[in-house]
Design a protein around this motif. Sequence first.
Motif, mmCIF file in Angstrom:
data_model
loop_
_atom_site.group_PDB
_atom_site.id
_atom_site.type_symbol
_atom_site.label_atom_id
_atom_site.label_comp_id
_atom_site.label_asym_id
_atom_site.label_seq_id
_atom_site.Cartn_x
_atom_site.Cartn_y
_atom_site.Cartn_z
ATOM 1 N N PHE A 144 136.369 124.578 30.335
ATOM 2 C CA PHE A 144 137.673 124.776 29.685
ATOM 3 C C PHE A 144 138.527 123.515 29.793
ATOM 4 O O PHE A 144 139.152 123.083 28.824
ATOM 5 N N LYS A 145 138.567 122.922 30.976
ATOM 6 C CA LYS A 145 139.372 121.711 31.173
ATOM 7 C C LYS A 145 138.866 120.574 30.282
ATOM 8 O O LYS A 145 139.653 119.809 29.710
ATOM 9 N N THR A 146 137.563 120.474 30.156
ATOM 10 C CA THR A 146 136.978 119.446 29.290
ATOM 11 C C THR A 146 137.357 119.694 27.835
ATOM 12 O O THR A 146 137.750 118.767 27.107
ATOM 13 N N PHE A 147 137.240 120.944 27.405
ATOM 14 C CA PHE A 147 137.559 121.280 26.016
ATOM 15 C C PHE A 147 139.026 121.005 25.709
ATOM 16 O O PHE A 147 139.361 120.460 24.653
ATOM 17 N N ILE A 148 139.916 121.351 26.631
ATOM 18 C CA ILE A 148 141.348 121.082 26.455
ATOM 19 C C ILE A 148 141.578 119.582 26.270
ATOM 20 O O ILE A 148 142.334 119.150 25.400
ATOM 21 N N ALA A 149 140.910 118.776 27.089
ATOM 22 C CA ALA A 149 141.069 117.322 26.998
ATOM 23 C C ALA A 149 140.572 116.797 25.654
ATOM 24 O O ALA A 149 141.201 115.921 25.038
ATOM 25 N N VAL A 150 139.455 117.342 25.155
ATOM 26 C CA VAL A 150 138.919 116.896 23.865
ATOM 27 C C VAL A 150 139.887 117.222 22.738
ATOM 28 O O VAL A 150 140.147 116.402 21.861
ATOM 29 N N VAL A 151 140.455 118.427 22.759
ATOM 30 C CA VAL A 151 141.400 118.829 21.714
ATOM 31 C C VAL A 151 142.638 117.935 21.745
ATOM 32 O O VAL A 151 143.126 117.485 20.704
ATOM 33 N N GLU A 152 143.139 117.655 22.931
ATOM 34 C CA GLU A 152 144.372 116.879 23.052
ATOM 35 C C GLU A 152 144.165 115.406 22.714
ATOM 36 O O GLU A 152 145.070 114.744 22.213
ATOM 37 N N HIS A 153 142.975 114.887 22.984
ATOM 38 C CA HIS A 153 142.714 113.466 22.698
ATOM 39 C C HIS A 153 142.011 113.259 21.357
ATOM 40 O O HIS A 153 141.968 112.121 20.862
ATOM 41 N N GLN A 154 141.458 114.355 20.802
ATOM 42 C CA GLN A 154 140.747 114.279 19.526
ATOM 43 C C GLN A 154 139.636 113.229 19.560
ATOM 44 O O GLN A 154 139.328 112.585 18.557
ATOM 45 N N PHE A 211 135.901 112.369 22.120
ATOM 46 C CA PHE A 211 135.084 112.692 23.289
ATOM 47 C C PHE A 211 135.211 111.626 24.376
ATOM 48 O O PHE A 211 135.328 111.934 25.563
ATOM 49 N N THR A 212 135.169 110.364 23.969
ATOM 50 C CA THR A 212 135.205 109.276 24.954
ATOM 51 C C THR A 212 136.537 109.242 25.698
ATOM 52 O O THR A 212 136.580 109.162 26.930
ATOM 53 N N LYS A 213 137.643 109.319 24.942
ATOM 54 C CA LYS A 213 138.963 109.286 25.577
ATOM 55 C C LYS A 213 139.183 110.516 26.455
ATOM 56 O O LYS A 213 139.808 110.437 27.517
ATOM 57 N N ALA A 214 138.668 111.669 26.013
ATOM 58 C CA ALA A 214 138.783 112.889 26.818
ATOM 59 C C ALA A 214 138.054 112.715 28.142
ATOM 60 O O ALA A 214 138.569 113.059 29.211
ATOM 61 N N GLY A 215 136.840 112.150 28.074
ATOM 62 C CA GLY A 215 136.075 111.926 29.294
ATOM 63 C C GLY A 215 136.772 110.980 30.246
ATOM 64 O O GLY A 215 136.808 111.212 31.459
ATOM 65 N N GLU A 216 137.373 109.925 29.697
ATOM 66 C CA GLU A 216 138.097 108.970 30.546
ATOM 67 C C GLU A 216 139.283 109.623 31.233
ATOM 68 O O GLU A 216 139.589 109.317 32.390
ATOM 69 N N SER A 217 139.953 110.534 30.532
ATOM 70 C CA SER A 217 141.153 111.171 31.091
ATOM 71 C C SER A 217 140.837 112.107 32.247
ATOM 72 O O SER A 217 141.701 112.372 33.098
ATOM 73 N N ILE A 218 139.605 112.640 32.274
ATOM 74 C CA ILE A 218 139.235 113.587 33.356
ATOM 75 C C ILE A 218 138.039 113.076 34.160
ATOM 76 O O ILE A 218 137.398 113.838 34.891
ATOM 77 N N ASN A 219 137.752 111.776 34.015
ATOM 78 C CA ASN A 219 136.713 111.119 34.809
ATOM 79 C C ASN A 219 135.328 111.739 34.623
ATOM 80 O O ASN A 219 134.604 111.998 35.586
ATOM 81 N N LEU A 220 134.951 111.972 33.384
ATOM 82 C CA LEU A 220 133.620 112.473 33.053
ATOM 83 C C LEU A 220 132.971 111.548 32.034
ATOM 84 O O LEU A 220 133.649 110.941 31.206
ATOM 85 N N SER A 221 131.651 111.447 32.089
ATOM 86 C CA SER A 221 130.931 110.642 31.105
ATOM 87 C C SER A 221 130.901 111.377 29.769
ATOM 88 O O SER A 221 131.057 112.606 29.720
ATOM 89 N N GLN A 222 130.689 110.626 28.690
ATOM 90 C CA GLN A 222 130.648 111.263 27.376
ATOM 91 C C GLN A 222 129.513 112.286 27.266
ATOM 92 O O GLN A 222 129.716 113.369 26.687
ATOM 93 N N THR A 231 127.981 118.035 26.827
ATOM 94 C CA THR A 231 127.285 119.183 27.409
ATOM 95 C C THR A 231 128.240 120.341 27.642
ATOM 96 O O THR A 231 127.928 121.504 27.355
ATOM 97 N N HIS A 232 129.430 120.045 28.151
ATOM 98 C CA HIS A 232 130.428 121.097 28.396
ATOM 99 C C HIS A 232 130.826 121.791 27.098
ATOM 100 O O HIS A 232 130.942 123.024 27.050
ATOM 101 N N ILE A 233 131.028 121.006 26.049
ATOM 102 C CA ILE A 233 131.424 121.595 24.765
ATOM 103 C C ILE A 233 130.285 122.450 24.209
ATOM 104 O O ILE A 233 130.506 123.557 23.698
ATOM 105 N N LYS A 234 129.062 121.950 24.320
ATOM 106 C CA LYS A 234 127.906 122.708 23.831
ATOM 107 C C LYS A 234 127.734 124.007 24.599
ATOM 108 O O LYS A 234 127.408 125.061 24.023
ATOM 109 N N ASN A 235 127.975 123.976 25.902
ATOM 110 C CA ASN A 235 127.889 125.189 26.721
ATOM 111 C C ASN A 235 128.883 126.243 26.242
ATOM 112 O O ASN A 235 128.562 127.441 26.167
#
Length: 295
Positions: free
Chosen positions: A5-15, A17-28, A33-37
Amino acid sequence: MIEEFKTFIAVVEHQNFTKAGESINLSQPTVSTHIKNLENYFNTTLINRSIKQKTISITDNGYLLYKRAREIITSIESIKDELNSMSNSIKGHIKIGASLTIAEYFLPNFLALFSSKYPEIELEMLIENTHKICDKVKSSNLDIGLVEGTLASFDFNQKFFFKDNMVLTFSPKSDIDSGNFNLDSIKNKKWIVREDGSGTREYLNIFLSTHKITPKQIMVLGSNYAVKEAIKNNLGISIISKLVTDSEPDYLSTVSLDDTYNRYFSFITPKGINPSNTTNLFIDELNKYAASLNK
């Protein structure tokens, strides 16, 4: 599923994947994988991906999940706050948005007192103009927003906490007589104004329209500090908060205005989402502090 959920929220807010991952310290790849799950779990497409254009777009189901995910994360944070409050110290995290006048001239003393009283509550603050803070609260990117004036919107909850007075302000070096003031003395002056979207600018526009004043020239500046310094240096006149002029009474002359130019600071919270216990504690302390200043 909380991390998804936290990953998905970050993706929506940053529009992105790469920027979302950087904001929550996750690789692209982990973000993907989180979104696919989530898409597999809910058996729906949440994000449309354009490999050729390297862009994404959120589906209607995606925005619905985003809203619900924000509510779930907020509820979890509230539970965490409740559990923490049962211990000897109060812990938590609050994301605050504040418009510039409030951030520069109201909050510093209050935040110092609040942090001293609740040292284990983490405060994260965004400073923007009123319009942008409202957008952030509406999208649940902030727990609470502190803004100026009355807002014509049903997208969030709003309550007043402090009365602020707007005053006509100019340099003592100018030829304006504050003791024997008349409108004719300002009809051919240069005006120092904030940008469109700021609460302060709205009141200045009302004043100019009401008194049918067409400024000789307008200088637009992006902060109250810049406006104040320009006035001090006799570059023009403006209408600004009395909180600003009270900070340097020896360098700024003022003329009081009628009740039309009294405004209220208010706090706004996302509609349909109950504030966490930590946010409610912040609101209680804010109201107490404001009441002490309004006496």
